[in-house]
Design an enzyme around this catalytic site. Structure first.
Site, PDB file in Angstrom:
ATOM      1  N   GLY A 158       0.809  -1.211   0.000  1.00  0.00           N
ATOM      2  CA  GLY A 158       0.000   0.000   0.000  1.00  0.00           C
ATOM      3  C   GLY A 158       0.843   1.261   0.000  1.00  0.00           C
ATOM      4  O   GLY A 158       2.080   1.216  -0.003  1.00  0.00           O
ATOM      5  N   SER A 206     -11.015  -1.979   4.689  1.00  0.00           N
ATOM      6  CA  SER A 206     -11.779  -0.716   4.827  1.00  0.00           C
ATOM      7  C   SER A 206     -12.629  -0.503   3.584  1.00  0.00           C
ATOM      8  O   SER A 206     -12.386   0.391   2.794  1.00  0.00           O
ATOM      9  CB  SER A 206     -10.836   0.476   5.016  1.00  0.00           C
ATOM     10  N   GLU A 213     -10.606   8.122  12.249  1.00  0.00           N
ATOM     11  CA  GLU A 213     -11.982   7.618  12.312  1.00  0.00           C
ATOM     12  C   GLU A 213     -12.294   6.968  13.653  1.00  0.00           C
ATOM     13  O   GLU A 213     -13.453   6.710  13.974  1.00  0.00           O
ATOM     14  CB  GLU A 213     -12.253   6.650  11.165  1.00  0.00           C
ATOM     15  N   LYS A 219     -10.818  -0.401  14.496  1.00  0.00           N
ATOM     16  CA  LYS A 219      -9.530   0.215  14.814  1.00  0.00           C
ATOM     17  C   LYS A 219      -9.426   0.556  16.305  1.00  0.00           C
ATOM     18  O   LYS A 219      -8.348   0.459  16.896  1.00  0.00           O
ATOM     19  CB  LYS A 219      -9.321   1.468  13.961  1.00  0.00           C
TER      20      LYS A 219
END
Length: 327
Positions: free
Chosen positions: A11, A86, A129, A155
């Protein structure tokens, strides 16, 4: 030579982190899925230039046995847990998958390292978040979590798992609560990359317009390489702790769009359409981070301002797409 293990290696953050660690003389190991090995051109595009310098391991984070095998083989000095699910849609099936994958993978990794690499220092990638629907701004390490999505909830669970292993078992376990951070390697599933890609395609005559949601939503946007530097700094500290990583500034989606289109000599108002179906619930208080703790304790600093990040992304996208346009 220190050995580092990275989940989510391919990523945006994982690729920049691998570069940073290689520069510092680490032996870098990364977990990838078999499908990525079979399609390196697309699945590993962010790390293609590093493939001859890093060690890839095919493993699944939701399979504790494969994690145990890997930990025993590598015995890392540092582990950076960046991988997470996600999904943008929130069907019942997606929510189950997000919660199970994110919580279980973090638990499996911690439990395995505790047994087979107890001296390993572990970093967990948190997110703004986790704060969700906040009552005050900016937010810091003492701000209560109030997540409003399954992703945010997963999370928060990961954060508490890290804290539990730190306090209960004495592991060097840290969580970085990272706010939005961008770069030319941002994935196409994110609105920032969608904006930049669409602006460039419009400039090259490959697209006519761009449809977005609320242009007046605000975010705290930073530069991804600065944020992976923060991850590394956390694991070099004398003692493990949790840190907010942010710029302390907010910019609207409208500002992002305007900056991207202006970099191409375009007026976004001629091309951008607003569709209410893409609106998120209104945020009464902005998500904006206070990074005072990591700045003062670990001497972290941001290096690239907002407008420069957007321009950098536009220039990179222009280089990628120009050959396709035959211009």
């Amino acid at each position: 030579m220190k050995k580092a293990l990275i989940t989510g290696l391919a990523g945006q953050d994982g690729s920049y982190l691998a570069e940073l660690l290689l520069e510092k003389g680490y032996e870098v190991h990364g977990i990838v899925r078999r499908i990525a090995i079979e399609d390196t051109e697309h699945k590993l595009k962010n790390i293609r230039h590093l493939l001859d310098r890093i060690h890839l391991h095919v493993a699944s984070l939701d399979n504790v046995l494969s994690i145990i095998k890997l930990a025993k083989e590598v015995v890392p000095d540092e582990c950076y847990h960046l991988a997470a699910s996600s999904f943008v849609s929130y069907s019942f099936e997606d929510e189950i998958s997000i919660l199970n994958n994110n919580v279980n993978s973090t638990h499996y990794l911690l439990a395995t390292l505790k047994e087979f690499a107890p001296r390993c220092r572990v970093y967990f990638a948190g997110t703004s978040e986790m704060f969700g629907n906040v009552e005050r701004s900016p937010q810091n390490e003492n701000t209560p979590f109030n997540p409003r999505s399954i992703y945010g909830i997963s999370k928060v669970a990961g954060y508490h798992l890290m804290k539990n292993y730190r306090l209960q078992y004495g592991m060097f376990a840290c969580s970085g609560i990272l706010y939005n951070h961008e770069s030319p390697r941002r994935g196409y599933e994110f609105v920032t990359r969608k904006i930049v890609s669409s602006a460039v395609k419009i400039k090259l005559g490959m697209q006519d317009s761009l449809t977005l949601g609320n242009l007046d939503a605000y975010r705290d946007w930073g530069y991804a390489p600065d944020y992976v530097q923060a991850m590394w700094l956390m694991l070099q500290a004398e003692a493990p702790d949790d840190y907010v990583v942010a710029t302390g500034e907010t910019h609207s989606v409208r500002e992002f769009v305007d900056t991207a289109f202006s970099a191409l000599g375009l007026d976004y108002r001629e091309y951008v359409r607003v569709d209410p179906q893409f609106f998120r619930p209104a945020e009464s208080v902005q998500l904006c981070g206070d990074a005072g703790k990591i700045v003062s304790r670990l001497n972290w600093k941001r290096t690239v301002p907002f407008s420069a990040i957007v321009t950098m992304m536009v220039e990179n996208e222009l280089g990628n797409l120009r050959p396709e346009s035959n211009l």
